[in-house]
Scaffold this active site. Sequence first.
Site, mmCIF file in Angstrom:
data_model
loop_
_atom_site.group_PDB
_atom_site.id
_atom_site.type_symbol
_atom_site.label_atom_id
_atom_site.label_comp_id
_atom_site.label_asym_id
_atom_site.label_seq_id
_atom_site.Cartn_x
_atom_site.Cartn_y
_atom_site.Cartn_z
ATOM 1 N N GLY A 1 0.813 -1.212 0.000
ATOM 2 C CA GLY A 1 0.000 0.000 0.000
ATOM 3 C C GLY A 1 0.843 1.256 0.000
ATOM 4 N NE ARG A 2 3.575 1.310 5.301
ATOM 5 C CZ ARG A 2 3.708 0.269 6.123
ATOM 6 N NH1 ARG A 2 4.640 -0.638 5.896
ATOM 7 N NH2 ARG A 2 2.917 0.139 7.155
ATOM 8 C CE1 TYR B 1 -2.798 8.018 2.633
ATOM 9 C CE2 TYR B 1 -5.158 8.093 3.008
ATOM 10 C CZ TYR B 1 -4.078 8.295 2.188
ATOM 11 O OH TYR B 1 -4.271 8.755 0.932
ATOM 12 C CD GLU B 2 -2.416 2.510 2.558
ATOM 13 O OE1 GLU B 2 -1.488 1.819 2.077
ATOM 14 O OE2 GLU B 2 -3.477 2.761 1.957
ATOM 15 N N GLY B 3 0.561 3.816 7.848
ATOM 16 C CA GLY B 3 1.809 3.972 8.596
ATOM 17 C C GLY B 3 2.234 5.422 8.582
#
Lengths: 382, 264
Positions: A243-244, A363-365
């Site tokens: 996702g990153r 988001y997503e870390g």
Amino acid sequence: MVEFKLSKEQLLAKEMFSKFAENEIKPIAREMDETEEFSMDLIAKLQKYGMFGIPYAKEIGGSGADVLTYALCIEEISKRDASTGITLSVHTSLCCGSLDFGTDEQKEKYLRPLVDGRKVGCFGLTEPGAGTDAGGVQTSAVKDGDNYILNGSKVFTTNSGFADTFIIFAITDRTLGTKGMSAFIVEKGTPGLTVGNNIPRMGIRAASNCEVAIQNVVVPAANLVGGKEGTGYKIAMTALAGGRIGVGAQSVGIAQGAIDETLKYIKERKQFGKTIGSFQNTQFKMAELQTKVDAARLMVWRAAVAKDNHENYAPLAAMCKLYASEVANDVTRACVQLMGGYGFSREYPVERMHRDAKITEIYEGTSEAMKMIISGSMKVGR
Amino acid sequence: MKIVVCIKQVPDTTEVRLDPKTNTLIRDGVPSIINPDDKAGVEAALQLKEKVEGSTVTVISMGPPQADVALREALAMGCDEGILVSDRAFGGADTWATSHTIAAALKKLEYDVIITGRQAIDGDTAQVGPQIAETLGLPQVSYAEAIDVEGDKLIVTRQYEDRKHIIEVATPCLITALSELAEPRYMSVRGIMDSYREKEVKLFTLEEIKDTVDMSDIGLKGSCTRVKQSFTKQAKGAGEKIVDGSVDEKVAAIIAKLQEKYII
């Protein structure tokens, strides 16, 4: 290094994404932001042209392209609207990415309709008390005959407002820590699965980020992703690593979109009898911004190619997200400044891009979580 | 139904720049696109294919090797096969030589319907389509804004400035498409991958068509017309505004002007 060029397929795909975004997304981006509602017509068009299954093989119903082509798509789309970018990214990298761990039956039943454009997916990991500390998930799954009974709640679940397929992470054995987490496929409309209102936000306002309540939701054991308990944390972390690349590409798109808008403006806007583009301050600033965006883009591409080549892409993906998200914020802030009062006005899209950029660092870390991953890969703390 | 669509790759700009020395188009740095009328023709062909089971769409283009990407785009939209008619011997062709060359390639193919665009945005002649039809001895309907199928005949709506004709035409035939004929679809991602990996663009050089064309009809030598001079059009002078007076007076002033110039 052999070559530093996109392939013919990738170039043609990039052109198509760019035209699609220009004709189909740009005209509605502002309205979607202001109404905080995603266009279902747009979803249907994205599905029709194969953008919901780009890096998936044709055999499973996908478009048969690669992760780099997917990153090109997210960038081109996010140049016009970051909300659309994340909608595609969460569907592809997080929901479909989790189903990569599914059994063949699960892939056929759930992954195929997601990548062939019939269904939309979402990913429920984050909870009110479990953000960066994803191991703190409280949602539970208790085995009951051939089913699991799920209870808990999720928050900021992207795409949940219109998703058909939910990946829900829940604890099957609380004594095992992260090894006690499992992933479940839950279909929309399952009794007890309630999607709340879209959470009001600073940016990516058109995206759907709702709370999801899970009350005695009965899920067949056949929907335990991969058929094994305890694999949920690994599934979530792997999907998020992919996702990153999507969020990195989205960040690059936001930044390049802002530069493109600013470039048009500074060539026309006159002050002191000259276009503001003719001032050296503007020229040097633009040069700095474009250089940063190019650097970020190359990092995104490197991570995407590493994933395509089945290399250890996770630290590269974390680096590209850390850097690109920072660039998106720096660049959009500078672009609003270069455009002055008009940049601040909602008549121009750069203020929206500035608001949209912030989430990419969260988001997503978060950026801090990215630094944990990167320094971990460097074995700094050991 | 076997459908062949002729497309041309053109520079994506209305501001065509010319090389002042050679009087030819400067193509470097200008993005290329499928000519809009031709692209509408591709879409119309794909819609016919969807209507008539078992149909195929072949797309053909004459041009330099770079025109390959225009054919790939048409394949990515859903066409089945591409043909690039390309050879140095075809260079410098006017509409006569171009239509003879393309007709020679078409003689190598099977077709029920040939669709071309009405005209290209870089040349604006609107001659190549009708000339292909004449060269092949086919009935033609130009300026098509709608095509329907009725048995083995086509019903084509032909647009005029002030009226429309609905024309029934037997196949094989040639139709020239207006951009209003059909709104082109985008390429799909899968289509793009297939266009390079699964589908083929065949190259027709002079070798492939030499038995269907007269050598005196191709290339610069086969061209009947020569461009004597090309230049960028100068903007017309400022118009004249009639500001003062009543409506009747303004109308009278305009009429007087038109009479003075023998327009009315």
